[in-house]
Every structure is written in structure tokens, then in C-alpha cells.
Design a protein around this motif. Structure first.
Motif, short mmCIF file in Angstrom:
data_model
loop_
_atom_site.label_atom_id
_atom_site.label_comp_id
_atom_site.label_asym_id
_atom_site.label_seq_id
_atom_site.Cartn_x
_atom_site.Cartn_y
_atom_site.Cartn_z
N ALA B 192 17.96 5.33 19.12
CA ALA B 192 18.81 6.18 18.42
C ALA B 192 20.21 5.78 18.52
O ALA B 192 21.13 6.08 17.71
N GLN B 195 22.77 3.54 15.78
CA GLN B 195 23.30 4.24 14.52
C GLN B 195 24.74 4.09 14.87
O GLN B 195 25.60 4.08 13.99
N ARG B 196 25.11 4.03 16.07
CA ARG B 196 26.75 3.81 16.46
C ARG B 196 27.22 2.61 15.98
O ARG B 196 28.29 2.32 16.25
N GLU B 198 27.92 1.85 13.19
CA GLU B 198 29.07 2.25 12.15
C GLU B 198 30.42 2.45 12.92
O GLU B 198 31.42 2.82 12.32
N THR B 234 32.66 10.55 14.83
CA THR B 234 31.41 10.02 14.14
C THR B 234 31.72 9.51 12.82
O THR B 234 30.96 8.85 12.03
N ASP B 241 26.66 2.54 5.29
CA ASP B 241 25.30 3.01 5.25
C ASP B 241 24.41 2.39 6.11
O ASP B 241 23.69 1.47 5.32
N LYS B 243 21.23 1.67 8.88
CA LYS B 243 20.10 2.46 9.43
C LYS B 243 19.48 1.46 10.43
O LYS B 243 18.85 0.25 10.01
N PRO B 244 19.33 1.61 11.91
CA PRO B 244 18.59 0.59 12.60
C PRO B 244 17.00 0.93 12.25
O PRO B 244 16.65 2.23 12.10
N GLN B 245 16.31 -0.21 12.57
CA GLN B 245 15.10 -0.29 12.26
C GLN B 245 14.35 -0.35 13.54
O GLN B 245 14.63 -0.70 14.58
N VAL B 250 19.27 -3.94 11.74
CA VAL B 250 19.92 -3.11 11.29
C VAL B 250 20.01 -3.20 9.80
O VAL B 250 20.69 -4.28 9.27
N GLY B 252 20.60 -1.78 5.60
CA GLY B 252 21.36 -0.69 4.75
C GLY B 252 22.34 -1.38 3.85
O GLY B 252 22.23 -2.36 3.47
#
Lengths: 121, 339
Positions: B192, B195-196, B198, B234, B241, B243-245, B250, B252
Motif C-alpha cells: 500500500a 502508492q507514495r 507519486e 497527498t 498516474d 499504480k504499484p503492482q 510500478v 501507469g
């Protein structure tokens, strides 16, 4: 690939985002429980005040190991962050408790915990 | 994957036999007057550890931990046993350092490199040195190398049988709860925190630049709308865009701005897309620390400040108050030595 990097790769078989199985987690938790019990038994049996504090550090260490294991299992860094605070508390406790132990030693010239058995509530 | 009973034991009796053997080994290893078979105790303890690992591992042959786990945990537990049983305090502290180093090995196996290094620096480097100083300050110099010259409270343990029984009960209870509880846990599949990624746009730019996806002067484009400051950090206001897999990559798309307000989109469909764009362990811990728990850092700082103040106050008092008592104790010690 030389031998050193082979060894380093073997050690770092952590493959972070891969899910950790419950059975693997259980191994780490049981090791942490055994370490905690050894620390507790040491706290009960040792009579040297400094070693008694060392045994509490052993129990901190066991708790930290299970926190890290859960952090890896849930793929979440919060458990590792909590170990930082365990470290903080352990450092603060070491500074204060050891100052107290030195103070007690100056007063009676002994580190025997039973020498202070008149301290009753 | 998570079929019921996946984390089951070979047999609960084997686990309890391991616990009883471990308590017996502990009892034998604790120093006592007259005979104290410490080596036998250590061997019985090692046998108990082996029995416990067999009980845990036999039915889970596909999910055993790395073999380094067994090496590190055996070192950690054996030296923890020596901390508890060694009659000389300095050696006990040195064995504790060995325990710390072995648990750092376990931390590395659990992908917590940052905490492993922090533990070596803070525990083995700072806290244990303080312990060693205090042990050397507050221990009478032994007259000879023989164990008999040590003080009586270091040579013999207090209530070894009682302590071994307490340890046995606690270990049996804990392992029963752990084994029955961990079978119901669901393993996580997606990181989780990844996601950071970004939040660190310069790192994304650097990774793309090293993969030759963007040129040196190209930057990630800003959104047209003003960045939303209501939810704080955030929203970076940048067009990403990602997204971690589950496999750690990563994927996107990133929108890149170059001269004259022109934009182009770089997506992970490009074969040159970097494979290792995820956050490292230290970055993950740092973001968790600063973004999730900013108040806790302040509290930790206050705890450390208070500990420092307390240590200073304690150290000052003993100089002023204890001269008379110290002289008395010295006189008593001299009288006892002369008798």
C-alpha cells in the motif's frame, strides 16, 4: 557474478512485495516468543541489577522482531516505524536506569537486587 | 493460497515437547551452587529449538523461511541464553551485542534494511557501550580469573526452578496462541505504501531519465487546476498516474511537459519503462514516520529530552548527597577486607 554478490543476493532474499506465507511468519513469531521468554527468565533469576536491565532490553528486542515480522507480512512500514519508538524508549530507559543503578551502587557498594529488599510499598 | 489450516503444526505434542525440553535446558544452564551443567543445558536448549522448528516446519515444506533464518535465529537465541546465564556481567553484555547483530540478520531477511542498520548503530553502538561503561564503573575488580572470585550475586541465580516453570507456561501459552492465530491471518498482496511514489516526483523523473524515456530538460507536467491543498501532501499537483503492482513494479503513465507548453504521455507500455521504480525501505519508513505519525516524533523527542534532563539531575545529586555514606561504605569495606 563473484562469490560476494552471490552471498549478498542470498542474504537479501527478502523479495519485498511478494506475500509472506503465514507459516513463514509463524517461524519468526516463535523465535521472538522464545527470546522474550529467555529475557523474562533472566529478569527473574539474575540478581545483578545491570543484568536485570539487560534482560528487559532482550524483551524489547523480541517485541521488535515480531513487529518487523508483522510489518513484512502486511507489506506496511508502520511496524518498522514503531520499532524506532521502541529504540527511543530503550535508549531513554538505559540512560535513566543506569544512572539510578550507579546511584544505588554508590550508596551500598553492591549491585545485588536483594540488597534493596527493604524497599517496600 | 490461504487454504484453511495452511499454517498448521506437525503435531501440537511435538511443540509442547520442544517447550518442555527448552525449559529443561534453561534450568540446566542457569548457574547454581555445586554442580551446574551449563554446557548440557545449552545442548538441550539447542535440541529443543530443533524440535520446535521441526514441529513448525514439517507440514509447511513449501513455505519454509530462507535457510539463513535458521542460522541467525540459532545464534540469536544461543547468545540470549548466554546473556541470561553467564556469570560475568561484561561477557553477558558482549553476548547481548551478538544477539543484536543476529537479530539484525533476521531484520535483513525481513526486508527491513533501514531498521537493521539503525539497530546496529543505536543498540550495539550506543546503548550497549553505556551498559559496558556502567558495568565497569559499578563492579568490584575481581581478584583473579577464577569464577569463585566473582561476587556471590553474579555466580548463582535466584529461584531457577520457579523461573523455568514460569518460562515454560508462558512459552507454551504464547506458541499455542501464535500457531492457532497466525493460520487465520490473510497475507497482503499489494504494498500500500508504494502508492507514495507519486510524492517523490524528482525520483520518478530520474528513473525515467536513466531509462532514456525523457530528455534532460523535460519535467513532469503540472495539472491545469490549482493543486488541492485541502488534503495536504497527498496531491502534488503533478500529472502522474502510477499504480504499484503485486510483483513490485510500478505501472501507469506520466505526463511530460517540454517547450511551448507541449505535453506528451509516457506510459508503462513502453519497453524501456524502468522496472525498479518502487520506494526503497528507508524511503518507505521515512514517509510512514513523517506522513502518518508526525506527532509521535515530537513525543519521542520530548521523551529523549526528559531522559537527558533526568540523567543530569541524578548525576548531580549523587555528588552532593552521598559523600558521608560513601566514606562509611569504604570504611566498612576496608574493615571487611581486613577481617
Amino acid at each position: 557474478m563473484n562469490h560476494f554478490s552471490t552471498l549478498a543476493l542470498t542474504l537479501a532474499q527478502a523479495d519485498w512485495p511478494a506475500p509472506l506465507h503465514q507459516a513463514t511468519l509463524m517461524h519468526y513469531l516463535v523465535v521472538s516468543a522464545i527470546m522474550f521468554v529467555i529475557g523474562l527468565v533472566g529478569f527473574i533469576t539474575r540478581r545483578n541489577l545491570i543484568i536485570m536491565f539487560l534482560c528487559t532490553e532482550l524483551m524489547f528486542q523480541a517485541a521488535g522482531l515480531s513487529l518487523i515480522a508483522f510489518s513484512r507480512f502486511h507489506l506496511n512500514h508502520t511496524g518498522e516505524t514503531f520499532v524506532i519508538f521502541v529504540l527511543t524508549v530503550a535508549a531513554a530507559e538505559a540512560a535513566l536506569a543506569l544512572a539510578l543503578v550507579v546511584l544505588l551502587f554508590r550508596r551500598k557498594m553492591t549491585l545485588d537486587a536483594e540488597g534493596w529488599s527493604e524497599l517496600r510499598g | 493460497m490461504a487454504e484453511p489450516g495452511a499454517a498448521s503444526l506437525a503435531s501440537p505434542i511435538l511443540l509442547y515437547v520442544g517447550c518442555v525440553l527448552g525449559a529443561l535446558g534453561l534450568l540446566l544452564a542457569l548457574p547454581r551452587p555445586r554442580v551446574s551443567p551449563q554446557v548440557i543445558g545449552l545442548l538441550v536448549g539447542a535440541l529443543a529449538l530443533g524440535v520446535i522448528f521441526i514441529a513448525l516446519g514439517v507440514r509447511n515444506a513449501d513455505h519454509l523461511p530462507n535457510y539463513n533464518f535458521y542460522i541467525f535465529s540459532a545464534i540469536a537465541l544461543a547468545s540470549a541464553l548466554r546473556v541470561v546465564t553467564h556469570p560475568r556481567p561484561v561477557y553477558a553484555a558482549l553476548y547481548f551485542i551478538l544477539t543484536i547483530l543476529a537479530s539484525c540478520g533476521l531484520y535483513v531477511l525481513l526486508a527491513a534494511e533501514f531498521m537493521a542498520f539503525a539497530l546496529v548503530i543505536v543498540y550495539a553502538g550506543a546503548i550497549l557501550i553505556t551498559y559496558l561503561f556502567v558495568i565497569m564503573l559499578a563492579t568490584e575488580t575481581p581478584t583473579s580469573d577464577a569464577v569463585e572470585s566473582l561476587s556471590e550475586y553474579d555466580r548463582y541465580s535466584r529461584e531457577p526452578a520457579f523461573a523455568a516453570v514460569i518460562g515454560l507456561i508462558l512459552l507454551a501459552g504464547l506458541s499455542t496462541l501464535l500457531v492457532s492465530g497466525s493460520a487465520q491471518l490473510k497475507p497482503q498482496t499489494v504494498d500500500a505504501g508504494a502508492q507514495r511514489i507519486e510524492w517523490v516526483p524528482r525520483r520518478v523523473e530520474r528513473a525515467l531519465r536513466e531509462a532514456d524515456l525523457i530528455a534532460a530538460d523535460e519535467r513532469i507536467a503540472r495539472t491545469d487546476a490549482p493543486p488541492n491543498r485541502l488534503d495536504g501532501v497527498t496531491d502534488s499537483g503533478l500529472l502522474m498516474d502510477l499504480k504499484p503492482q503485486p510483483d513490485g513494479r510500478v505501472l501507469g503513465s506520466v505526463t511530460i511537459a517540454y517547450g511551448n507548453n507541449q505535453r506528451r504521455v509516457v506510459t508503462s507500455d513502453d519497453p524501456r519503462w524502468p522496472a525498479d521504480m518502487g520506494l526503497t525501505n528507508a524511503e518507505g519508513v521515512g514517509m510512514s514516520l513523517l506522513a502518518d505519525l508526525p506527532g509521535a516524533i515530537e513525543t519521542a523527542g520530548i521523551i529523549l529530552l526528559m531522559a537527558m534532563l533526568g540523567a543530569v539531575v541524578l548525576a548531580r545529586k549523587k555528588v552532593e548527597l552521598d559523600e558521608a555514606a560513601k566514606a562509611q561504605a569504604h570504611a566498612a569495606g576496608a574493615a571487611g577486607g581486613g577481617a
